[in-house]
Design a protein around this motif. Structure first.
Motif, PDB file in Angstrom:
ATOM      1  N   UNK A 114      14.937  30.639  51.229  1.00 50.87           N
ATOM      2  CA  UNK A 114      15.002  31.089  49.641  1.00 50.87           C
ATOM      3  C   UNK A 114      15.507  32.527  49.578  1.00 50.87           C
ATOM      4  N   UNK A 115      16.633  32.653  48.543  1.00 51.97           N
ATOM      5  CA  UNK A 115      17.073  33.732  48.290  1.00 51.97           C
ATOM      6  C   UNK A 115      16.644  34.118  46.750  1.00 51.97           C
ATOM      7  N   UNK A 116      16.552  35.456  46.297  1.00 56.18           N
ATOM      8  CA  UNK A 116      16.481  35.883  45.138  1.00 56.18           C
ATOM      9  C   UNK A 116      17.701  36.910  44.744  1.00 56.18           C
ATOM     10  N   UNK A 117      18.228  36.337  43.503  1.00 65.70           N
ATOM     11  CA  UNK A 117      19.049  37.030  42.745  1.00 65.70           C
ATOM     12  C   UNK A 117      18.412  37.954  41.729  1.00 65.70           C
ATOM     13  N   UNK A 118      18.686  39.478  42.191  1.00 71.82           N
ATOM     14  CA  UNK A 118      17.910  40.330  41.167  1.00 71.82           C
ATOM     15  C   UNK A 118      18.945  41.488  40.318  1.00 71.82           C
ATOM     16  N   UNK A 119      18.805  41.212  39.075  1.00 75.90           N
ATOM     17  CA  UNK A 119      19.772  42.143  38.399  1.00 75.90           C
ATOM     18  C   UNK A 119      18.999  43.032  37.322  1.00 75.90           C
ATOM     19  N   UNK A 120      19.194  44.244  37.611  1.00 78.58           N
ATOM     20  CA  UNK A 120      18.772  45.299  36.541  1.00 78.58           C
ATOM     21  C   UNK A 120      19.564  46.191  36.130  1.00 78.58           C
ATOM     22  N   UNK A 121      19.306  46.246  34.827  1.00 81.35           N
ATOM     23  CA  UNK A 121      20.057  47.371  33.880  1.00 81.35           C
ATOM     24  C   UNK A 121      19.259  48.522  33.757  1.00 81.35           C
ATOM     25  N   UNK A 122      19.482  49.409  32.477  1.00 79.92           N
ATOM     26  CA  UNK A 122      18.927  50.598  32.661  1.00 79.92           C
ATOM     27  C   UNK A 122      17.230  50.364  31.663  1.00 79.92           C
ATOM     28  N   UNK A 123      17.338  49.193  31.127  1.00 77.06           N
ATOM     29  CA  UNK A 123      16.184  48.980  30.555  1.00 77.06           C
ATOM     30  C   UNK A 123      15.778  47.537  30.360  1.00 77.06           C
ATOM     31  N   UNK A 124      16.259  46.854  31.437  1.00 73.26           N
ATOM     32  CA  UNK A 124      15.762  45.463  31.575  1.00 73.26           C
ATOM     33  C   UNK A 124      16.088  44.862  32.895  1.00 73.26           C
ATOM     34  N   UNK A 125      15.413  43.981  33.631  1.00 71.92           N
ATOM     35  CA  UNK A 125      15.630  43.103  34.623  1.00 71.92           C
ATOM     36  C   UNK A 125      15.067  41.806  34.915  1.00 71.92           C
ATOM     37  N   UNK A 126      15.667  41.022  35.637  1.00 71.39           N
ATOM     38  CA  UNK A 126      15.268  39.598  35.604  1.00 71.39           C
ATOM     39  C   UNK A 126      15.725  39.134  37.031  1.00 71.39           C
ATOM     40  N   UNK A 127      15.423  37.890  37.469  1.00 71.71           N
ATOM     41  CA  UNK A 127      15.874  37.288  38.794  1.00 71.71           C
ATOM     42  C   UNK A 127      15.731  36.013  38.747  1.00 71.71           C
ATOM     43  N   UNK A 128      16.539  35.238  39.720  1.00 66.91           N
ATOM     44  CA  UNK A 128      16.281  33.860  39.710  1.00 66.91           C
ATOM     45  C   UNK A 128      16.288  33.522  41.432  1.00 66.91           C
ATOM     46  N   UNK A 129      15.670  32.234  41.651  1.00 64.41           N
ATOM     47  CA  UNK A 129      15.587  31.877  43.112  1.00 64.41           C
ATOM     48  C   UNK A 129      16.550  30.741  43.383  1.00 64.41           C
ATOM     49  N   UNK A 130      16.969  31.107  44.768  1.00 66.92           N
ATOM     50  CA  UNK A 130      18.045  29.926  45.082  1.00 66.92           C
ATOM     51  C   UNK A 130      17.557  29.436  46.437  1.00 66.92           C
ATOM     52  N   UNK A 131      17.355  28.163  46.432  1.00 66.38           N
ATOM     53  CA  UNK A 131      16.839  27.570  47.739  1.00 66.38           C
ATOM     54  C   UNK A 131      17.999  27.083  48.450  1.00 66.38           C
ATOM     55  N   UNK A 132      18.128  27.520  49.769  1.00 67.65           N
ATOM     56  CA  UNK A 132      19.494  27.035  50.585  1.00 67.65           C
ATOM     57  C   UNK A 132      19.151  26.337  51.679  1.00 67.65           C
ATOM     58  N   UNK A 133      19.635  25.076  51.651  1.00 65.31           N
ATOM     59  CA  UNK A 133      19.332  24.270  52.873  1.00 65.31           C
ATOM     60  C   UNK A 133      20.712  24.294  53.887  1.00 65.31           C
ATOM     61  N   UNK A 134      20.746  24.323  54.998  1.00 64.88           N
ATOM     62  CA  UNK A 134      21.640  24.147  56.133  1.00 64.88           C
ATOM     63  C   UNK A 134      21.534  22.890  56.693  1.00 64.88           C
ATOM     64  N   UNK A 135      22.848  22.201  56.966  1.00 63.36           N
ATOM     65  CA  UNK A 135      23.016  21.245  57.760  1.00 63.36           C
ATOM     66  C   UNK A 135      24.070  21.428  58.661  1.00 63.36           C
ATOM     67  N   UNK A 136      23.816  21.155  59.816  1.00 60.72           N
ATOM     68  CA  UNK A 136      24.725  21.127  60.986  1.00 60.72           C
ATOM     69  C   UNK A 136      25.150  19.805  61.642  1.00 60.72           C
ATOM     70  N   UNK A 137      26.333  19.450  61.521  1.00 59.55           N
ATOM     71  CA  UNK A 137      26.800  18.238  61.882  1.00 59.55           C
ATOM     72  C   UNK A 137      27.199  18.244  63.394  1.00 59.55           C
ATOM     73  N   UNK A 138      26.586  17.405  64.099  1.00 56.50           N
ATOM     74  CA  UNK A 138      26.627  17.387  65.656  1.00 56.50           C
ATOM     75  C   UNK A 138      27.870  16.353  65.965  1.00 56.50           C
ATOM     76  N   UNK A 139      27.922  16.029  67.258  1.00 60.00           N
ATOM     77  CA  UNK A 139      28.997  15.410  67.809  1.00 60.00           C
ATOM     78  C   UNK A 139      28.914  13.770  67.744  1.00 60.00           C
TER      79      UNK A 139
END
Length: 292
Positions: A114-139
């Protein structure tokens, strides 16, 4: 007059502060990535104002260091997680449109999380979460013939490796009907899975499919169970049966021959002993006559 100026300044400050208010928006659903390929982790702000003068930071919820940091109009990697160096990128032209999506190159299984995208200005900030799932394709799965059972069933084995997460393996006949596996094996080597399933089929001239799949990926192999396979099995069974019968007959002959040979030896030995006894008796009589 002073009161009016102070009021105007206060209202102006509140207005400027509200003008910087924004909302950071990420994807509602998990982002699926394929190991070895590139992926975009979406992140935007609403309204679509420029974030060129803001601080943009991506980080993982399970680690304290940054995945990527943009600050003072440039990317900074002094506190970046070592495994991400050279693999992350913000599109600077898109920052003017409020697009802070992160490009992650050459995805690894270890990037899942799980990743967080955080953005901050001089007087404000907010964030959002991104859930990353990885798949590896086999032989691609490999089907091998593992012999026959006593009733003439053909043993098939299907094996595939290099998958993440653990894949599903299923057997299908030519009609697409699922067949139950008799034995199943799953092994994990480092961050990849290997699977092996076996099945027994009794029908000739059929197409048997072995399918290995994840949520978004699937690989399949098929084998034709021809009459020749079963004819070969029957021929092998007949040859083995004949060979066993010949071995049994040979064993019986050896036993009989050994028994006859032993009986002949015993008879010869008894005959030799009788002959020796007669010789001693005759020699004794001759010696007695000679003394007289």
């Amino acid at each position: 007059m002073k009161f009016i100026c102070l009021t105007l300044l206060l209202v102006s400050g509140i207005t400027d502060s509200r003008s910087e208010e924004f909302e950071v928006v990420g994807p509602a659903d998990p982002v699926f990535a394929v190991a070895g390929e590139d992926v975009i982790l979406p992140c935007f702000i609403k309204p679509n104002i420029s974030v060129v003068d803001m601080r943009v930071e991506w980080f993982r919820l399970d680690q304290k260091d940054s995945v990527h940091l943009y600050e003072d109009h440039e990317d900074r990697d002094t506190e970046q997680i070592q495994s991400y160096r050279g693999r992350t990128k913000l599109i600077h032209q898109e920052l003017q449109r409020g697009n802070t999506s992160l490009k992650l190159s050459t995805v690894r299984v270890s990037d899942e999380g799980r990743y967080k995208c955080f953005i901050q200005s001089k007087s404000w900030s907010d964030d959002a979460t991104v859930d990353v799932r990885v798949e590896a394709v086999g032989r691609p799965p490999v089907i091998t013939v593992d012999g026959f059972d006593r009733s003439g069933g053909l043993h098939l084995q299907c094996e595939s490796e290099g998958w993440y997460p653990e894949p599903d393996l299923e057997w299908l006949d030519s009609e697409g009907v699922s067949l139950s596996s008799e034995t199943t094996e799953t092994h994990r080597n480092t961050d990849r899975f290997s699977v092996k399933h076996t099945i027994t089929v009794y029908d000739s001239n059929d197409k048997i499919h072995c399918r290995v799949k994840l949520r978004h990926h699937m690989l399949e192999t098929l084998i034709n169970t021809t009459n020749n396979m079963f004819i070969s099995w029957r021929t092998s069974v007949i040859l083995i049966s004949v060979f066993v019968v010949l071995i049994v007959i040979a064993g019986i002959l050896i036993v009989v021959f050994s028994h006859k040979h032993r009986a002949h030896d015993q008879l010869q030995k008894a005959h030799d002993q009788l002959h020796d006894g007669k010789s001693r008796i005759q020699h004794g009589e001759y010696f007695s006559i000679f003394q007289q």
